[in-house]
Design an enzyme around this catalytic site. Structure first.
Site, PDB file in Angstrom:
ATOM      1  N   ASP A  72       0.846  -1.200   0.000  1.00  0.00           N
ATOM      2  CA  ASP A  72       0.000   0.000   0.000  1.00  0.00           C
ATOM      3  C   ASP A  72       0.888   1.260   0.000  1.00  0.00           C
ATOM      4  O   ASP A  72       0.382   2.383  -0.076  1.00  0.00           O
ATOM      5  CB  ASP A  72      -1.019   0.004   1.145  1.00  0.00           C
ATOM      6  CG  ASP A  72      -0.378   0.034   2.521  1.00  0.00           C
ATOM      7  OD1 ASP A  72       0.863  -0.065   2.627  1.00  0.00           O
ATOM      8  OD2 ASP A  72      -1.133   0.157   3.511  1.00  0.00           O
ATOM      9  N   ASP A  92      -1.227  -6.229  -0.501  1.00  0.00           N
ATOM     10  CA  ASP A  92      -1.220  -5.585   0.823  1.00  0.00           C
ATOM     11  C   ASP A  92      -2.635  -5.091   1.135  1.00  0.00           C
ATOM     12  O   ASP A  92      -3.198  -4.298   0.378  1.00  0.00           O
ATOM     13  CB  ASP A  92      -0.255  -4.395   0.753  1.00  0.00           C
ATOM     14  CG  ASP A  92       0.338  -4.033   2.092  1.00  0.00           C
ATOM     15  OD1 ASP A  92       0.059  -4.742   3.087  1.00  0.00           O
ATOM     16  OD2 ASP A  92       1.091  -3.050   2.138  1.00  0.00           O
ATOM     17  N   LYS A 130      -1.037  -9.454   2.819  1.00  0.00           N
ATOM     18  CA  LYS A 130      -0.310  -9.003   4.014  1.00  0.00           C
ATOM     19  C   LYS A 130      -1.226  -8.089   4.799  1.00  0.00           C
ATOM     20  O   LYS A 130      -1.974  -7.305   4.221  1.00  0.00           O
ATOM     21  CB  LYS A 130       0.968  -8.254   3.623  1.00  0.00           C
ATOM     22  CG  LYS A 130       1.703  -7.669   4.836  1.00  0.00           C
ATOM     23  CD  LYS A 130       3.071  -7.104   4.471  1.00  0.00           C
ATOM     24  CE  LYS A 130       3.040  -5.711   3.930  1.00  0.00           C
ATOM     25  NZ  LYS A 130       2.435  -4.695   4.838  1.00  0.00           N
ATOM     26  N   GLU A 140       9.344  -4.127  10.503  1.00  0.00           N
ATOM     27  CA  GLU A 140       9.728  -2.821   9.965  1.00  0.00           C
ATOM     28  C   GLU A 140      10.247  -1.898  11.064  1.00  0.00           C
ATOM     29  O   GLU A 140       9.564  -1.693  12.087  1.00  0.00           O
ATOM     30  CB  GLU A 140       8.522  -2.173   9.248  1.00  0.00           C
ATOM     31  CG  GLU A 140       8.847  -0.801   8.683  1.00  0.00           C
ATOM     32  CD  GLU A 140       7.868  -0.297   7.628  1.00  0.00           C
ATOM     33  OE1 GLU A 140       6.973  -1.055   7.218  1.00  0.00           O
ATOM     34  OE2 GLU A 140       8.014   0.868   7.215  1.00  0.00           O
TER      35      GLU A 140
HETATM   36  O1  KIV Z   1       3.493  -1.095   1.676  1.00  0.00           O
HETATM   37  C1  KIV Z   1       4.635  -1.573   1.628  1.00  0.00           C
HETATM   38  O2  KIV Z   1       5.379  -1.398   0.664  1.00  0.00           O
HETATM   39  C2  KIV Z   1       5.085  -2.339   2.775  1.00  0.00           C
HETATM   40  C3  KIV Z   1       6.520  -2.721   2.825  1.00  0.00           C
HETATM   41  C4  KIV Z   1       7.328  -1.537   3.149  1.00  0.00           C
HETATM   42  C5  KIV Z   1       6.773  -3.840   3.752  1.00  0.00           C
HETATM   43  O3  KIV Z   1       4.324  -2.635   3.633  1.00  0.00           O
END
Ligand code: KIV
Length: 271
Positions: free
Chosen positions: A51, A90, A120, A189
């Site tokens: 995201d 995501d 995710k 993270e």
């Molecule tokens: O949104 C994203 O790119 C992420 C990564 C930084 C893990 O969550």
């Protein structure tokens, strides 16, 4: 043969085996067809349609405005390009917090409509039940702990998490809860490298660090950050492997100049 050299599709089983063998997992984000083609052909193991799309592609100030429809649109483009890497969608802000039904429906959209192989979601114990529900429907879930950008307002900014004993203990507990709930891997993270090492050693599933140090089982970066295409804000954990923004701007300037001077098109570009 190393997993990277193999052309067979990366699966959750392969990701788990990589940790067992001590083989590092390389993950990057991608948001469109041409970059996903390049990233996949280069041999990355997992492509995350993050995201972060909101910030590096759509021009929002945070990831919060990103919608499910935007995520599906971009994940579809990535899936069309990818042959080998595992594609993870995501789940955007509020796509899994309102109800379990909503979360399950939205997670399923990533697989059914957009061709991803998993999703995710951010958070610890508070998303354990939802994680259980989604994984029991056969949808692989990647967890995300530490600095979870969808909670930026709660954190009061993009700050390193888990520096104090109590918050480090909570991240460790959450990691174990998520593993028990069924996540196949876990993004860490912006946490101290020592904490990321402890978490990685305490879990059977692989950890994937972004600002988590070298002892994570894999690493992830935002593609636009590592290629030098997004310079509004460069976090300390980013290594810039190219300066594509400079190259792109110079190429466009050269084009403009050549058009103005009637240098382009040449005979070979004409019919
Ligand atoms: O949104 C994203 O790119 C992420 C990564 C930084 C893990 O969550």
């Amino acid at each position: 043969m190393s997993t990277q050299a193999s052309m067979s599709k990366v699966t959750t089983a392969i990701i788990r085996t990589m940790k067992k063998k001590g083989e590092k997992i390389a993950m990057l984000t991608a948001y469109d067809y041409p970059t996903a083609l390049i990233v996949d052909e280069a041999g990355v193991d997992i492509i995350l349609v993050g995201d972060s799309l909101g910030m590096v592609v759509l021009g929002y100030d945070s990831t919060l405005p990103v919608t499910m429809d935007e995520m599906i649109h971009h994940t579809k483009a990535v899936s069309r390009a990818v042959k080998r890497a595992m594609v993870i969608g995501d789940m955007p802000f509020m796509s899994y917090q309102v109800s379990e039904e909503d979360a399950l429906y939205n997670a399923a959209r990533f697989l059914q409509e957009a061709g991803a192989q998993g999703v995710k979601l951010e958070g610890g114990r508070e998303v354990a039940e939802i994680t259980r529900r989604i994984t029991s429907a056969g949808i692989p879930v990647m967890g995300h702990l530490g600095l979870t950008p969808q909670s930026v307002h709660q954190f009061g900014g993009y700050k390193v998490q888990g520096k104090e004993d109590a918050s480090a203990k909570k991240i460790m507990e959450d990691a174990k809860i998520l593993e028990e709930a069924g996540v196949f891997s876990l993004v860490l993270e912006c946490v101290p490298a020592t904490l990321a090492k402890d978490v990685s050693e305490s879990l059977v599933i692989p950890t994937i660090g972004i600002g988590g140090g070298v002892h994570c089982d894999g690493q992830v970066l935002v593609l636009h950050d590592m290629l030098g295409m997004f310079e509004k804000f460069i976090p300390k954990f980013v290594k810039t492997y190219a300066k594509l923004n400079v190259q792109m701007k110079e190429s466009v300037q050269q084009y403009i100049d050549e058009v103005k001077r009637s240098v382009f098109p040449e005979k070979k570009h004409s019919f």
